[in-house]
Design a protein around this motif. Structure first.
Motif, PDB file in Angstrom:
ATOM      1  N   TYR A 189      96.459  69.497  71.036  1.00 45.38           N
ATOM      2  CA  TYR A 189      96.861  68.167  71.511  1.00 45.38           C
ATOM      3  C   TYR A 189      95.663  67.229  71.571  1.00 45.38           C
ATOM      4  N   TYR A 246     105.812  69.371  68.530  1.00 45.85           N
ATOM      5  CA  TYR A 246     105.284  68.263  67.728  1.00 45.85           C
ATOM      6  C   TYR A 246     106.312  67.132  67.635  1.00 45.85           C
ATOM      7  N   SER A 247     107.576  67.509  67.435  1.00 45.89           N
ATOM      8  CA  SER A 247     108.629  66.509  67.257  1.00 45.89           C
ATOM      9  C   SER A 247     109.009  65.806  68.552  1.00 45.89           C
ATOM     10  N   CYS A 294     107.281  65.621  71.654  1.00 47.01           N
ATOM     11  CA  CYS A 294     106.306  65.063  72.588  1.00 47.01           C
ATOM     12  C   CYS A 294     106.599  63.562  72.719  1.00 47.01           C
ATOM     13  N   SER A 328     103.726  61.573  71.125  1.00 42.12           N
ATOM     14  CA  SER A 328     103.148  62.115  69.875  1.00 42.12           C
ATOM     15  C   SER A 328     101.690  62.536  70.055  1.00 42.12           C
ATOM     16  N   THR A 353      98.904  67.753  68.065  1.00 41.34           N
ATOM     17  CA  THR A 353      98.213  67.724  66.769  1.00 41.34           C
ATOM     18  C   THR A 353      98.526  69.002  65.992  1.00 41.34           C
ATOM     19  N   HIS A 388      99.754  63.018  64.739  1.00 39.85           N
ATOM     20  CA  HIS A 388     100.815  62.498  63.882  1.00 39.85           C
ATOM     21  C   HIS A 388     100.444  61.101  63.389  1.00 39.85           C
ATOM     22  N   LEU A 418     101.543  57.791  62.819  1.00 38.68           N
ATOM     23  CA  LEU A 418     102.710  56.991  63.218  1.00 38.68           C
ATOM     24  C   LEU A 418     103.099  55.928  62.190  1.00 38.68           C
ATOM     25  N   GLU A 465     108.099  57.902  63.693  1.00 41.73           N
ATOM     26  CA  GLU A 465     107.996  58.979  64.681  1.00 41.73           C
ATOM     27  C   GLU A 465     108.166  60.327  63.991  1.00 41.73           C
ATOM     28  N   PRO A 466     107.688  61.407  64.622  1.00 41.36           N
ATOM     29  CA  PRO A 466     108.011  62.732  64.078  1.00 41.36           C
ATOM     30  C   PRO A 466     109.523  62.930  64.029  1.00 41.36           C
ATOM     31  N   LYS A 476     113.168  63.680  64.781  1.00 38.57           N
ATOM     32  CA  LYS A 476     113.786  63.719  66.115  1.00 38.57           C
ATOM     33  C   LYS A 476     115.119  64.451  66.150  1.00 38.57           C
TER      34      LYS A 476
END
Ligand SMILES: Cc1cc2nc3c(=O)[nH]c(=O)nc-3n(C[C@H](O)[C@H](O)[C@H](O)COP(=O)(O)O)c2cc1C
Length: 280
Positions: free
Chosen positions: A199, A239-240, A242, A245, A248, A254, A256, A260-261, A263
């Motif tokens: 992170y 990862y998705s 948080c 984001s 790590t 990520h 951006l 966003e990752p 979802k």
């Protein structure tokens, strides 16, 4: 056929969605169906449910044409059964070769009768910065088109099950060899990939959601510091989901700019649904 039970693992919601869609369609057809996240249930309780079911299903996301580690552990815990009618499915973004068949390696000794196997296409959840050349999307319009196609495929598969027409996708030498092409290196390097999540301290708000959601217990907070145990199963849930984001992968946060990752397949998906709670 009166009762169907499905046991699944889902990192980011795709396999959850497919399992719940199975349940809805079975119920429409007068079959009592339930889906269980393997994070909520141990092998012996699953064994009792299986013994009371006429049909059993197992579902998981393909990870490098292999089973997620947690699914292998679940299969090992299951008691042996006799002649249980069984289907297996994997969810995949693009291709797995024999992604469903590989479960047979772990189930065979338990004597499940695997008559049906299928692969279901779902959105990619691979959105980490090191795979920036692989596309993914959170566009609800695009995702809903994928879900509509997948639901059609699930209905076709259920039709085969209800008509007792055996169908096993990927159970042939060519699919097996092409799956192995990806799976053999994946298995070989798996242990080395198990400590790549961490992170970004400056972004973290210490909500501890990542640790709570982690299916393998890899992430733990010691005071305000996040620690890892090196037992990640690569599901990418932390990862998705948080909220800031801050997670790590291979020390890369990520990006951006890509959005966003991932979802999950529907906006209602909440990964907390997959976890054991006091009522389970
Ligand atoms: C570590 C990892 C490996 C993956 N390997 C493949 C693959 O080999 N082929 C593929 O089509 N999708 C692959 N995917 C994508 C997922 O299988 C797919 O998005 C799946 O539906 C995710 O399901 P879930 O949301 O239930 O975890 C991979 C995803 C991860 C995280």
């Amino acid at each position: 056929m009166k009762k169907a039970s499905i046991f699944y693992f889902s990192g980011t919601g795709n396999t959850w969605w497919v399992s719940e869609t199975f349940v809805r369609i079975f119920n429409e057809k007068g079959i009592t169906a339930s889906a269980y996240s393997v994070e909520k249930i141990n092998g012996s309780r699953a064994g009792r449910i299986i013994s009371e079911s006429d049909l059993v299903g197992f579902g998981f996301p393909t990870h490098g044409s292999d089973l997620p580690f947690i699914m292998k552990e679940f299969f090992q815990e299951l008691p042996p059964v006799k002649n249980k009618r069984t289907f297996i499915f994997c969810t995949q973004w693009m291709w797995s070769g024999d992604g469903a068949r590989v479960a047979e390696e772990f189930l065979d000794e338990k004597q499940f009768n695997i008559f049906w196997a299928e692969h279901f296409f779902m959105p990619s959840n691979v959105c980490v910065s090191v795979t920036r050349f692989l596309p993914y999307t959170n566009d609800r319009m695009k995702i809903s088109k994928t879900l509509a196609k997948t639901e059609k495929r699930i209905r076709g598969f259920i039709h085969k099950i209800m008509n007792e027409r055996p169908f096993r996708r990927g159970f042939n030498r060519i699919s097996e060899a092409s799956g192995a092409f990806q799976r053999v290196p994946f298995r070989r390097f798996f242990e080395r990939l198990r400590d790549d999540i961490f992170y970004e301290k400056s972004l973290c708000i210490r909500c501890r959601k990542c640790a709570r959601l982690c299916p393998s217990g890899n992430l733990i907070f010691e005071g305000k510091e996040l620690k890892t145990k090196g037992i990640c199963i690569l599901c990418l849930r932390c990862y998705s989901f948080c909220p800031v984001s801050a997670i790590t992968y291979m020390n890369k946060p990520h990006n951006l700019k890509r959005g966003e990752p991932y979802k999950g397949p529907v906006k209602e998906f909440n990964p907390e649904l997959l976890l054991a709670d006091d009522s389970d």
